[in-house]
Write a protein that holds these residues in place. Structure first.
Motif, PDB file in Angstrom:
ATOM      1  N   TYR A 209     -36.518  -6.849  11.942  1.00  0.00           N
ATOM      2  CA  TYR A 209     -36.629  -6.055  13.168  1.00  0.00           C
ATOM      3  C   TYR A 209     -37.858  -6.463  13.969  1.00  0.00           C
ATOM      4  O   TYR A 209     -37.819  -6.576  15.199  1.00  0.00           O
ATOM      5  CB  TYR A 209     -36.682  -4.560  12.840  1.00  0.00           C
ATOM      6  N   ILE A 210     -38.974  -6.682  13.280  1.00  0.00           N
ATOM      7  CA  ILE A 210     -40.204  -7.079  13.972  1.00  0.00           C
ATOM      8  C   ILE A 210     -40.027  -8.454  14.601  1.00  0.00           C
ATOM      9  O   ILE A 210     -40.392  -8.677  15.766  1.00  0.00           O
ATOM     10  CB  ILE A 210     -41.389  -7.078  12.990  1.00  0.00           C
ATOM     11  N   LYS A 211     -39.453  -9.372  13.854  1.00  0.00           N
ATOM     12  CA  LYS A 211     -39.261 -10.737  14.349  1.00  0.00           C
ATOM     13  C   LYS A 211     -38.350 -10.765  15.569  1.00  0.00           C
ATOM     14  O   LYS A 211     -38.535 -11.576  16.486  1.00  0.00           O
ATOM     15  CB  LYS A 211     -38.665 -11.593  13.217  1.00  0.00           C
ATOM     16  N   ASP A 212     -37.365  -9.860  15.595  1.00  0.00           N
ATOM     17  CA  ASP A 212     -36.437  -9.792  16.730  1.00  0.00           C
ATOM     18  C   ASP A 212     -36.983  -8.957  17.884  1.00  0.00           C
ATOM     19  O   ASP A 212     -36.298  -8.772  18.893  1.00  0.00           O
ATOM     20  CB  ASP A 212     -35.086  -9.210  16.273  1.00  0.00           C
TER      21      ASP A 212
ATOM     22  N   ASP B 223     -49.238  -3.195  -1.264  1.00  0.00           N
ATOM     23  CA  ASP B 223     -48.867  -2.248  -0.218  1.00  0.00           C
ATOM     24  C   ASP B 223     -48.070  -2.984   0.849  1.00  0.00           C
ATOM     25  O   ASP B 223     -48.544  -3.955   1.437  1.00  0.00           O
ATOM     26  CB  ASP B 223     -50.143  -1.646   0.377  1.00  0.00           C
ATOM     27  N   GLY B 224     -46.847  -2.520   1.095  1.00  0.00           N
ATOM     28  CA  GLY B 224     -45.976  -3.212   2.041  1.00  0.00           C
ATOM     29  C   GLY B 224     -46.530  -3.246   3.449  1.00  0.00           C
ATOM     30  O   GLY B 224     -46.253  -4.183   4.216  1.00  0.00           O
ATOM     31  N   PHE B 225     -47.338  -2.240   3.836  1.00  0.00           N
ATOM     32  CA  PHE B 225     -47.946  -2.251   5.162  1.00  0.00           C
ATOM     33  C   PHE B 225     -48.896  -3.444   5.299  1.00  0.00           C
ATOM     34  O   PHE B 225     -48.937  -4.102   6.342  1.00  0.00           O
ATOM     35  CB  PHE B 225     -48.699  -0.945   5.417  1.00  0.00           C
ATOM     36  N   GLN B 226     -49.649  -3.737   4.239  1.00  0.00           N
ATOM     37  CA  GLN B 226     -50.552  -4.887   4.266  1.00  0.00           C
ATOM     38  C   GLN B 226     -49.780  -6.195   4.326  1.00  0.00           C
ATOM     39  O   GLN B 226     -50.163  -7.133   5.043  1.00  0.00           O
ATOM     40  CB  GLN B 226     -51.459  -4.871   3.035  1.00  0.00           C
ATOM     41  N   VAL B 227     -48.671  -6.253   3.582  1.00  0.00           N
ATOM     42  CA  VAL B 227     -47.850  -7.465   3.577  1.00  0.00           C
ATOM     43  C   VAL B 227     -47.280  -7.731   4.965  1.00  0.00           C
ATOM     44  O   VAL B 227     -47.352  -8.852   5.488  1.00  0.00           O
ATOM     45  CB  VAL B 227     -46.708  -7.336   2.546  1.00  0.00           C
ATOM     46  N   ILE B 228     -46.706  -6.683   5.585  1.00  0.00           N
ATOM     47  CA  ILE B 228     -46.124  -6.841   6.912  1.00  0.00           C
ATOM     48  C   ILE B 228     -47.197  -7.166   7.951  1.00  0.00           C
ATOM     49  O   ILE B 228     -46.990  -8.003   8.840  1.00  0.00           O
ATOM     50  CB  ILE B 228     -45.353  -5.565   7.303  1.00  0.00           C
ATOM     51  N   TYR B 229     -48.342  -6.497   7.851  1.00  0.00           N
ATOM     52  CA  TYR B 229     -49.427  -6.728   8.799  1.00  0.00           C
ATOM     53  C   TYR B 229     -49.864  -8.199   8.766  1.00  0.00           C
ATOM     54  O   TYR B 229     -50.032  -8.843   9.818  1.00  0.00           O
ATOM     55  CB  TYR B 229     -50.596  -5.817   8.460  1.00  0.00           C
ATOM     56  N   LYS B 230     -50.032  -8.722   7.558  1.00  0.00           N
ATOM     57  CA  LYS B 230     -50.436 -10.136   7.415  1.00  0.00           C
ATOM     58  C   LYS B 230     -49.351 -11.066   7.941  1.00  0.00           C
ATOM     59  O   LYS B 230     -49.632 -12.088   8.575  1.00  0.00           O
ATOM     60  CB  LYS B 230     -50.735 -10.453   5.953  1.00  0.00           C
ATOM     61  N   CYS B 231     -48.095 -10.702   7.688  1.00  0.00           N
ATOM     62  CA  CYS B 231     -46.974 -11.518   8.147  1.00  0.00           C
ATOM     63  C   CYS B 231     -46.951 -11.593   9.675  1.00  0.00           C
ATOM     64  O   CYS B 231     -46.711 -12.657  10.258  1.00  0.00           O
ATOM     65  CB  CYS B 231     -45.671 -10.919   7.628  1.00  0.00           C
ATOM     66  N   ILE B 232     -47.223 -10.462  10.330  1.00  0.00           N
ATOM     67  CA  ILE B 232     -47.254 -10.447  11.798  1.00  0.00           C
ATOM     68  C   ILE B 232     -48.409 -11.310  12.308  1.00  0.00           C
ATOM     69  O   ILE B 232     -48.259 -12.074  13.262  1.00  0.00           O
ATOM     70  CB  ILE B 232     -47.400  -9.007  12.330  1.00  0.00           C
TER      71      ILE B 232
END
Length: 453
Positions: free
Chosen positions: A277-280, A312-321
């Motif tokens: 969703y973020i990527k799109d 923590d998934g929030f940290q994983v997603i934050y780094k991915c962004i």
């Protein structure tokens, strides 16, 4: 559905079985036609005893096959079209029974009309689909259990794809019926099966149905996207994010977030779906999933595309962004032809990063507030001012101070075409009782319309 999704669907549909009835190895196990023991020899039995033996074996075989079919993933639908045609001819008699969710009347109907509702010892996916569509939770429970004598050993399969290419849980997710979703999952429905076929958008999980239908709610579309036909997130900023969060905290959104939360709890690779969703660039969908599934995200979930991290998934997603934003920045300097498109993507990543940050900090307080909402009827006045003040207070407690004029949600209109009591046409000679009945019928119509965003 892309090739990868089709391969995954096939893998989840069939599983290996190394033995068959004759002891030989089999390459693939088909749950629709599973192996079964041969009929025992009728040596030394009389003709009547032999007939009884064969009849007993036949009943046991059908029951065993039916139980396997009902408890397995069946893909695609294998019910003959003629059976569904028979059901369609009779479904109008079943509808009022399902409306009242009367198990006794349902079982009586099944006994007299089973030819259109069953095939191969399972209740057809199309019949189950109609039962779910009318939210007949008690009747569906009886069908999934298959214990009533009137069913004669037939059961409904929670993982049997219907002729349109989706599964029972997709239908329950579409209707946001928490009770039905819980019932299906309790009886083994998988939240990881994807839609497939020419008559449906392929590759959708039940989670996608819940999240994306939530984002079609009128409050979100009217307030975030005045032009419904052309959604444009390119101008999204902090004001957009804070208003989106306020809208999702309205009492009317509770049922949608509750449904999404329940399905997300049983969905594998949740961070992958969030990252998609973020990527799109789908910020509303991202917010719904972040807010509804934050408990699972905080615990850390394994994911295929962005690493099997238990952090923590929030940290994983934050780094991915952040990593993706850096990559887009480098591409912007190399490709002048796509500079504007890349700039939009970079801006969306920054906005998504802010969204992740806000919900990672304030999400637990927001979720607690949402869960304490009463199930407010749609036609009641929404306490928008109370929501505005409470949500702003929660955000402020975590260091965020949205400007009041940027998150104003006091002018929401639940629906466009509601007539006042005076505007409803009055027939000549109409009594007060008739008038009240007409208004109640009209109110029910309105409620039905707005309960399907």
């Amino acid at each position: 559905m892309d090739k990868m999704h089709k391969e995954e669907a096939v893998k989840t549909t069939y599983h290996e079985d190394t033995t068959s009835t004759d002891g030989s190895s089999t390459a693939e196990y088909d749950p629709w036609n599973p192996p079964y023991p041969p009929c025992p020899p009728a040596v030394g039995l009389s003709l009547s005893d032999s007939i009884r033996l064969v009849a007993k074996w036949s009943r046991e075989k059908e029951a065993a096959i039916g139980a396997i079919r009902a408890s397995s993933i069946i893909f695609p639908d294998r019910i003959p079209k003629e059976v569904n045609h028979v059901f369609y001819d009779r479904v109008h008699h079943l509808a009022p029974i399902l409306d009242k969710d009367s198990v006794r009347r349902f079982l009586r109907f099944f006994r007299g009309n089973g030819a259109g509702m069953q095939w191969g010892s399972i209740i057809t996916p199309e019949a189950l689909n109609h039962m779910i569509a009318q939210n007949a939770v008690k009747c569906v429970k009886a069908a999934l259990e298959g214990q009533a004598p009137e069913l004669d050993g037939c059961r409904a399969g929670p993982n049997c794809m219907n002729q349109y290419g989706y599964y029972p849980l997709h239908r329950a997710a579409e209707l946001f019926s928490v009770d039905m979703i819980q019932l299906l999952i309790r009886h083994g429905a998988s939240a990881n099966l994807r839609t497939a076929g020419a008559e449906v958008i392929e590759g959708l999980l039940p989670l996608h149905v819940a999240v994306e239908n939530t984002c079609m709610h009128k409050y979100l579309e009217d307030s975030l996207f005045p032009n419904h036909e052309h959604r444009d997130y390119s101008e999204a900023d902090a004001h957009f994010i804070f208003k989106l969060i306020h809208l999702l905290c309205l009492p009317e959104m509770k049922i949608f977030l509750d449904s999404t939360r329940l399905i997300a709890k049983h969905t594998d690779n949740l961070l992958d779906e969030l990252w998609n969703y973020i990527k799109d660039g789908k910020l509303a969908e991202t917010a719904v999933l972040l807010l509804a599934a934050q408990e699972q995200i905080r615990m850390g979930t394994s994911c295929k595309k962005i690493g099997n991290s238990k952090a923590d998934g929030f940290q994983v997603i934050y780094k991915c962004i952040m990593d993706n934003s850096i990559k887009l920045q480098s591409e912007k300097g190399q490709n002048l032809m796509e500079k504007e498109e890349l700039e939009t993507k970079i801006k969306l990543r920054h906005t998504a990063m802010m969204l992740v940050h806000v919900i990672s900090k304030a999400g637990e307080g927001l979720e607690s507030y949402i869960r304490n909402h009463l199930e407010a009827p749609h036609f009641m006045q929404v306490p928008c001012l109370e929501v505005l003040e409470r949500v702003s207070s929660i955000l402020k407690d975590h260091g965020f101070s949205p400007a009041p004029e940027c998150v104003d949600i006091r002018n929401l209109c639940p629906y466009h075409d509601v007539l006042s009591s005076e505007e409803i046409p009055r027939k000549p000679g109409e009594s007060v009782a008739d008038r009240e009945a007409l208004e109640m019928d009209y109110l029910r119509t309105v409620v039905n319309k707005i309960s399907k965003p």
